[in-house]
Design an enzyme around this catalytic site. Structure first.
Site, PDB file in Angstrom:
ATOM      1  N   HIS A  18      -7.380  -5.933   0.586  1.00 55.38           N
ATOM      2  CA  HIS A  18      -6.202  -5.104   0.874  1.00 55.38           C
ATOM      3  C   HIS A  18      -5.450  -5.572   2.127  1.00 55.38           C
ATOM      4  O   HIS A  18      -4.459  -4.967   2.512  1.00 55.38           O
ATOM      5  CB  HIS A  18      -6.650  -3.645   1.033  1.00 55.38           C
TER       6      HIS A  18
ATOM      7  N   ASP B 234      -9.863  -5.582  -3.650  1.00 51.99           N
ATOM      8  CA  ASP B 234      -9.282  -4.584  -2.758  1.00 51.99           C
ATOM      9  C   ASP B 234     -10.298  -3.462  -2.573  1.00 51.99           C
ATOM     10  O   ASP B 234     -10.813  -2.911  -3.547  1.00 51.99           O
ATOM     11  CB  ASP B 234      -7.994  -4.043  -3.409  1.00 51.99           C
TER      12      ASP B 234
ATOM     13  N   SER C  10       0.839  -1.201   0.000  1.00 55.51           N
ATOM     14  CA  SER C  10       0.000   0.000   0.000  1.00 55.51           C
ATOM     15  C   SER C  10       0.881   1.261   0.000  1.00 55.51           C
ATOM     16  O   SER C  10       1.676   1.440  -0.931  1.00 55.51           O
ATOM     17  CB  SER C  10      -0.954  -0.053   1.187  1.00 55.51           C
TER      18      SER C  10
END
EC number: 3.1.2.12
Lengths: 276, 276
Positions: B253, B221, B146
């Site tokens: 995610h 996600d 991320s």
């Protein structure tokens, strides 16, 4: 249907067959590899669509696919890339006419009478191989190289439920925006016809594929500007299409590239073909 | 440097260390896994940069990386994601201030005094780990999740020769065009500053990376609109960047996604780290 040759190959049989085609209104020749397992019942099948200038023979002799297909118990079909014969229209250039059917149904003069490669690959040849060989029609997958990668991707996305997985080696990925595409779509199809139905990047944007997708592209492919792989990569990820796009360092557009990654592709399809 | 903990882990040692940071002007804590092979001499190292809200600890306990790093004889570094402590500026929101350093050197009030995470990760922490542990500084690779994927990609492309390979899990891929990016770059950096230097899609467009790249992204996600993976995929292929972009069906995610593909990433880096 006439058997032109049958050779024992990795424990199975590599055959070449000729038949009168209704779709193309000429004799058509294809290659078919049947693994040893086909003696005992229906086997899954992987279609391999070839690129510009190819016949049924190029991939059959140069892609090295039979080794991996034999290991996985999968049949391989190698269709020709266009209608053939004296009465069939042609063009002086290598990328139009014979060897360059582009997997569409032509509607324009002089191509329309024979150049019906979409119907041939999507309808007629599947009927012929399932009627004549022990093929499990519920377990089909498709791949191809260059123009054949274009064919594989567009067929897979346009025939939902037909193929469990699709892959491509250096596909012509965005033909509506490339000289490999505008020329052929312009010749075979009417202006204003649905060119987008034959553009895998646009199909990916619109609908995607209900199964896994694998694309390999060589970073030193001499035709990158014509293939436009970035359009397909963008569309795949924007669509959240389950799949993998690999840029393979230093590989070019040749069958050396295709052969180098054929094991990965056959194993990728085997996983989908043997699921459930 | 103070040792906060050391645990035997997959035959090696998982340590946590604290030190006074010159770059961030506060105490900083990091995790370091050393495989058994480090007893006999310098080992290669894989940097793991974490995402928003994380400390040094999240990936260390949840990503499952030590198992594969031990198998490959590779060290792992887990830096924190921001400066810490009472005197350090913060914001009420989870995505600015502490836990959200974004791997940039802040120039704006109130962030500039401590938020120097680029220098910390690119300069200070490398000096500290190579001075204190048996790390081979010529064999470094980097990954992250991320915001950490953003950090990994931007560091790798901005420091040519430093890292042999780069990978990312669901990176913030195009922060100049996303609310995960514009907010933070706007707070930390001046308007008109070079935001593009902190956008991996733009860096990929400009210069790419001199080594292999692997990116994994989950198709479910919950932050896809903020991550903008399609911009990075397009840029990678347009650049002909050797690498692989995988859209992983149904993954979200979370660290369950990261852990599921950690083996692939560690093995991918090991191949580059042990080349020649």
């Amino acid at each position: 249907m006439e058997t032109l040759s049958e050779n024992t190959c990795f424990g199975g049989v590599q055959g070449v067959y000729r038949h009168a085609s209704d779709a193309c209104r000429c004799d058509m020749t294809f290659g078919l590899f049947l693994p040893e397992e086909a003696k005992d019942g229906p086997v899954p099948v992987l279609w391999y669509l070839s690129g510009l200038t190819c016949t049924h023979e190029n991939a059959m002799t140069k892609a090295g696919a039979q080794a991996w297909a034999a290991e996985q118990g999968i049949a391989l079909v190698f269709p020709d890339t266009s209608p053939r014969g004296d009465g069939v229209a042609d063009d002086e250039s290598y990328d139009l006419g014979k060897g360059a059917g582009f997997y569409v149904n032509a509607t324009q003069t002089p191509w329309a009478p024979h150049f019906q490669m979409w119907d041939y690959v999507a309808e007629e040849l599947p009927r012929i191989i399932t009627a004549n060989f022990d093929i499990d029609e519920d377990r089909q997958a498709i791949t191809g190289h260059s123009m054949g990668g274009h064919g594989a991707l567009t067929l897979a996305m346009s025939l939902p439920g037909r193929f469990r997985s699709v892959s491509a080696f250096a596909p012509i990925a965005n033909p509506t925006q490339s000289d490999w595409g505008r020329k052929q779509l312009g010749a075979y199809l009417a202006e204003g016809a649905d060119w987008a139905a034959h553009d895998s990047s646009l199909l990916m944007q619109e609908s995607g594929f209900d199964g896994p997708v694998l694309v390999d592209q060589g970073s030193k492919d001499q035709f990158l500007e014509l293939l436009r792989p970035e359009a397909l990569a963008q569309a795949m990820v924007a669509r959240r299409q389950p799949g993998t796009f690999r840029m393979q360092k230093d590989y070019d557009h040749s069958y050396f590239f295709v052969a180098s990654f054929m094991e990965d592709h056959v194993n990728f399809h085997a996983e989908a073909l043997y699921a459930d």
